[in-house]
Design a protein around this motif. Sequence first.
Motif, short mmCIF file in Angstrom:
data_model
loop_
_atom_site.label_atom_id
_atom_site.label_comp_id
_atom_site.label_asym_id
_atom_site.label_seq_id
_atom_site.Cartn_x
_atom_site.Cartn_y
_atom_site.Cartn_z
N LYS A 191 0.83 -1.19 0.00
CA LYS A 191 0.00 0.00 0.00
C LYS A 191 0.87 1.25 0.00
CE LYS A 191 -4.02 2.15 2.14
NZ LYS A 191 -5.11 2.03 3.13
N TYR A 205 -5.77 -3.29 -15.62
CA TYR A 205 -5.18 -2.01 -15.98
C TYR A 205 -4.23 -1.53 -14.88
CZ TYR A 205 -9.74 -1.98 -18.39
OH TYR A 205 -10.84 -2.32 -19.12
N TYR A 221 -3.09 2.38 -13.64
CA TYR A 221 -3.26 3.82 -13.76
C TYR A 221 -2.27 4.51 -12.84
CZ TYR A 221 -7.89 3.15 -15.93
OH TYR A 221 -8.92 2.81 -16.76
N PHE A 232 -2.76 2.86 -9.31
CA PHE A 232 -3.96 2.06 -9.11
C PHE A 232 -4.02 0.93 -10.13
CE2 PHE A 232 -6.37 4.17 -5.89
CZ PHE A 232 -6.01 5.51 -5.97
N GLN A 256 -15.23 -0.47 -14.06
CA GLN A 256 -13.85 -0.65 -13.64
C GLN A 256 -13.82 -0.76 -12.12
OE1 GLN A 256 -10.58 0.91 -15.41
NE2 GLN A 256 -11.39 0.46 -17.41
N PHE A 289 -11.44 -0.74 -8.97
CA PHE A 289 -10.11 -0.29 -8.63
C PHE A 289 -9.61 -0.90 -7.32
CE2 PHE A 289 -9.01 3.11 -11.59
CZ PHE A 289 -10.22 3.32 -12.23
N GLY A 290 -8.31 -1.12 -7.29
CA GLY A 290 -7.68 -1.50 -6.04
C GLY A 290 -7.52 -0.29 -5.14
N PRO A 291 -6.97 -0.47 -3.96
CA PRO A 291 -6.85 0.62 -2.99
C PRO A 291 -5.70 1.57 -3.30
CG PRO A 291 -5.97 -1.39 -2.09
CD PRO A 291 -6.57 -1.76 -3.39
#
Lengths: 116, 112
Positions: A9, A33, A35, A90, A105, A107-109
């Motif tokens: 993280k 993906y 980002y 991300f 989409q 998204f992860g944290p």
Amino acid sequence: DTAVSQTPKYLVTQMGNDKSIKCEQNLGHDTMYWYKQDSKKFLKIMFSYNNKELIINETVPNRFSPKSPDKAHLNLHINSLELGDSAVYFCASSQDLGNRGLGTQYFGPGTRLLVL
Amino acid sequence: TQLLEQSPQFLSIQEGENLTVYCNSSSVFSSLQWYRQEPGEGPVLLVTVVTGGEVKKLKRLTFQFGDARKDSSLHITAAQPGDTGLYLCAGAPHNNGNDMRFGAGTRLTVKP
């Protein structure tokens, strides 16, 4: 269970180092993906992978290399880190709907990378 | 120049006020999406609009897709502190869902 997970993280490292960020999704999606979100919160696509094949490769330095060992994982390796690489990265996944429109989409944290 | 231009960039209002944020482009999109991102988290999808002129409501949030499918707006009625966050519009040029482009976002702060 977390749908899209990223590790670590937080990542603080020295300029010139090589680091990797891992991403896993358990949604069964076929597209993943990466980002980059800069300090002004602008979210820009870097890479898109569909069924382990690179689909989108935006104009990012070749120091960044995505690696997808299987459909559920898309890792990001960064060589020779620079100060300007500091940002939040991300990972996301979606189900490819083809010409039926945009999929959601997920998204992860995010991974907060700070290069010193 | 970004593909999707959002305005305003920042918005700070009092609880109970109404607001509208905009997402504009010179390109036509087959569909647009709105996401909300809270501090320390990834964006979360609010809505997808697919038909020109379409209006979708999500509780106090009203989303509209322009007739020409080049723009969209988000209207919030009686804003609450829980609405605070970064609102992002997104679309895929050439209807390629693998190539998502995001606007720069509107950062909304709702004060109690």
